[in-house]
Design an enzyme around this catalytic site. Structure first.
Site, PDB file in Angstrom:
ATOM      1  N   GLU A 243     120.402  50.924  66.931  1.00  0.00           N
ATOM      2  CA  GLU A 243     119.328  50.205  67.618  1.00  0.00           C
ATOM      3  C   GLU A 243     118.824  51.105  68.738  1.00  0.00           C
ATOM      4  O   GLU A 243     119.494  51.263  69.755  1.00  0.00           O
ATOM      5  CB  GLU A 243     119.851  48.870  68.170  1.00  0.00           C
ATOM      6  CG  GLU A 243     120.486  47.968  67.115  1.00  0.00           C
ATOM      7  CD  GLU A 243     119.524  47.572  66.017  1.00  0.00           C
ATOM      8  OE1 GLU A 243     118.299  47.695  66.212  1.00  0.00           O
ATOM      9  OE2 GLU A 243     119.980  47.147  64.948  1.00  0.00           O
ATOM     10  N   CYS A 277     114.914  47.457  75.791  1.00  0.00           N
ATOM     11  CA  CYS A 277     114.522  48.296  74.654  1.00  0.00           C
ATOM     12  C   CYS A 277     113.283  47.770  73.945  1.00  0.00           C
ATOM     13  O   CYS A 277     112.561  48.543  73.309  1.00  0.00           O
ATOM     14  CB  CYS A 277     115.683  48.432  73.670  1.00  0.00           C
ATOM     15  SG  CYS A 277     116.266  46.874  72.956  1.00  0.00           S
TER      16      CYS A 277
END
Length: 494
Positions: A243, A277
């Site tokens: 990720e 993120c």
């Protein structure tokens, strides 16, 4: 362990080739490479000799996780805040504790069903046999946790790993050491070291962690480090879920209420001081709306973060190194105009970085080439929607894409002609909290997805099973190949 159980265990160890004298002492926390390797060996041995195939053990571990979170909410929030220099406790509750609790509840509600073997379709040619898919634990799952959401990005993968019946090793971020120690101490109180081990240490330990032959390795962090993690895992053929973030765009069409857009975008950009993120990284908007967007953003800041220097809801940049990196993006700008949204200047001593908007930065600037990870929001103009789509597609595929429009055909155009890890329509961030949606990246923003059932399957071996019946026609197709065989092949090979 009873004598009978011990005897059965020793037999199982012998049969699988694990030597009893090599079983290391159990450790809840490992702080050296040798300790880490020893605990991995123990967990790997246990995963082979005592696989967790029952729902009772898994739900007990989920219960333990839930109780640990409940009992330690305040200490977790305080230690995270200490690492950041200041982190809003409300943000920790909203962005870390809340999705962790709901994730556990979702897993406990559905996990028993997920782990059952289930029928799969079969061609009529093979009936009356049938197909099944049987989920099985992989064994030992490694989780590498980043510093920006160190609680949720530890707990989220752990939920999936536990629900799938795995044992776990968690490498906490060296950039958030106080929370890492607090978390390790809590895990030691609520879990057996035969289930979970927390690894603490600097970069060299993280590198060695990624080289262990896990049955699956999940890393959350930067693309640059993600490449190193994948390379380290490759010699062991360890499957990875990465990720990695990236530059998540916002496309704003001219048919929406701009005040509503600013409200959602600024929420996503200021949460955790932009250190998210999937935070909106830049906004694609027609040029005539730039000034209005900036003015609305200033008004939004006045309303939601008054007196930002003393405001208990606004967080700080994690450390001086990150602060200098972000400030450097602004100092190095050769194009574009910086618009302050408050009267406060950046302060490296307190690591307070007030939000700013940069209109029309150069496409090749550091600000537009790197993930910002801070409350700096570039505005980029576009002429047509196709131009905006081209701009997005000409860059590495993002972890998230946000589109704001009330026009169905425009939304479908963006939806069908862009590729991103996730997509939000008239919203930002919230897709990460949907436990029935997979969460993951694509291309430079990551590989693989988890959360909910997707995470359960990602961290399970979905074993295919073919079940033959006593009466079946396959024996008719054995050699010597006669007339019946030739007729069958003539029928099938048209």
């Amino acid at each position: 362990m009873t004598d009978s159980n011990r005897s059965a265990h020793e037999q199982a160890v012998t049969e699988t080739g694990f030597a009893l004298q090599r079983v290391p002492e159990a450790l809840s926390t490992a702080t050296t490479i040798d300790e880490m390797k020893a605990q991995f060996s123990r967990l790997q041995m246990l995963s082979r000799t005592q696989p967790i195939n029952d729902w009772g053990t898994r739900t007990t571990q989920l219960d333990n996780l839930e109780v640990m979170l409940s009992d330690n909410q305040e200490s977790f929030a305080k230690s995270i805040s200490a690492d950041f220099g200041y982190r809003s406790q409300s943000e920790t509750q909203f962005a870390e504790l809340f999705p962790s609790f709901t994730g556990i509840s979702h897993a406990k509600k559905h996990g028993k069903k997920w782990m059952k073997a289930h029928r799969a379709p079969i061609s009529a040619l093979y009936m009356p046999a049938h197909n099944e898919i049987q989920p099985q634990p992989l064994g030992v799952v490694g989780i590498m946790v980043p510093w920006n959401y160190p609680l949720f990005l530890a707990i989220g993968p752990m939920i999936d790993a536990i629900t799938a019946g795995n044992r776990i090793m968690v490498k906490m971020s060296e950039a958030a050491p106080q929370f890492a120690q607090t978390f390790a101490d809590a895990i030691a109180r609520y879990f057996s070291p035969d289930m979970i081990c927390v690894v603490l240490g600097e970069v060299e330990i993280a590198a060695a962690f990624s080289e262990l032959p896990f049955d699956h390795l999940l890393y959350t962090g930067s693309t640059a480090v993600g490449k190193k993690v994948m390379a380290a895992a490759a010699p062991n053929l360890t499957p990875v879920t990465l990720e990695l973030g990236g530059k998540s765009p916002v496309i704003v069409l001219d048919d929406v209420n701009l005040e509503s857009v600013v409200n959602r975008v600024m929420m996503g950009k200021t949460l955790n001081a932009g250190q998210t993120c999937i935070a909106p990284d830049y906004v694609l908007i027609q040029r005539q709306y730039h000034d209005q967007f900036i003015q609305l953003a200033k008004e939004w800041m006045t309303k939601h973060y008054p007196d930002i220097e003393e405001n208990p809801d606004y967080s700080r940049i994690i450390n001086g190194e990150q602060f200098k990196r972000v400030k450097g993006y602004l100092d190095a700008l050769t194009g574009g105009e910086v618009h302050a949204l408050t009267t406060v200047e950046p302060n490296i001593e307190t690591r307070l970085m007030p939000p700013v908007i940069v209109s029309e930065p150069a496409p090749d600037s550091d600000l537009m080439q790197n993930e910002i990870f801070a409350p700096i929001l570039p505005l980029i103009h576009y002429e047509t929607l196709d131009d905006a789509i081209y701009f997005v597609n000409s860059r590495p595929r993002p972890l998230a894409l946000y589109v704001f429009s009330d026009n169905y055909s425009s939304i479908e155009n963006v939806r069908n002609n862009t590729v991103s890890g996730g997509l939000c329509i008239n919203e930002v961030l919230i897709h990460v909290a949907q436990h029935d949606l997979p969460f993951g990246g694509v291309g430079d923003s990551g590989t693989g997805a988890y959360h909910g059932k997707a995470g359960f399957e990602r961290l399970s071996h979905m074993k295919p099973v073919f079940v033959q019946t006593k009466l079946n026609g396959l024996n008719l197709l054995l050699p010597p190949y006669g007339g019946l065989f030739k007729k069958a092949m003539a029928l099938f090979l048209k």
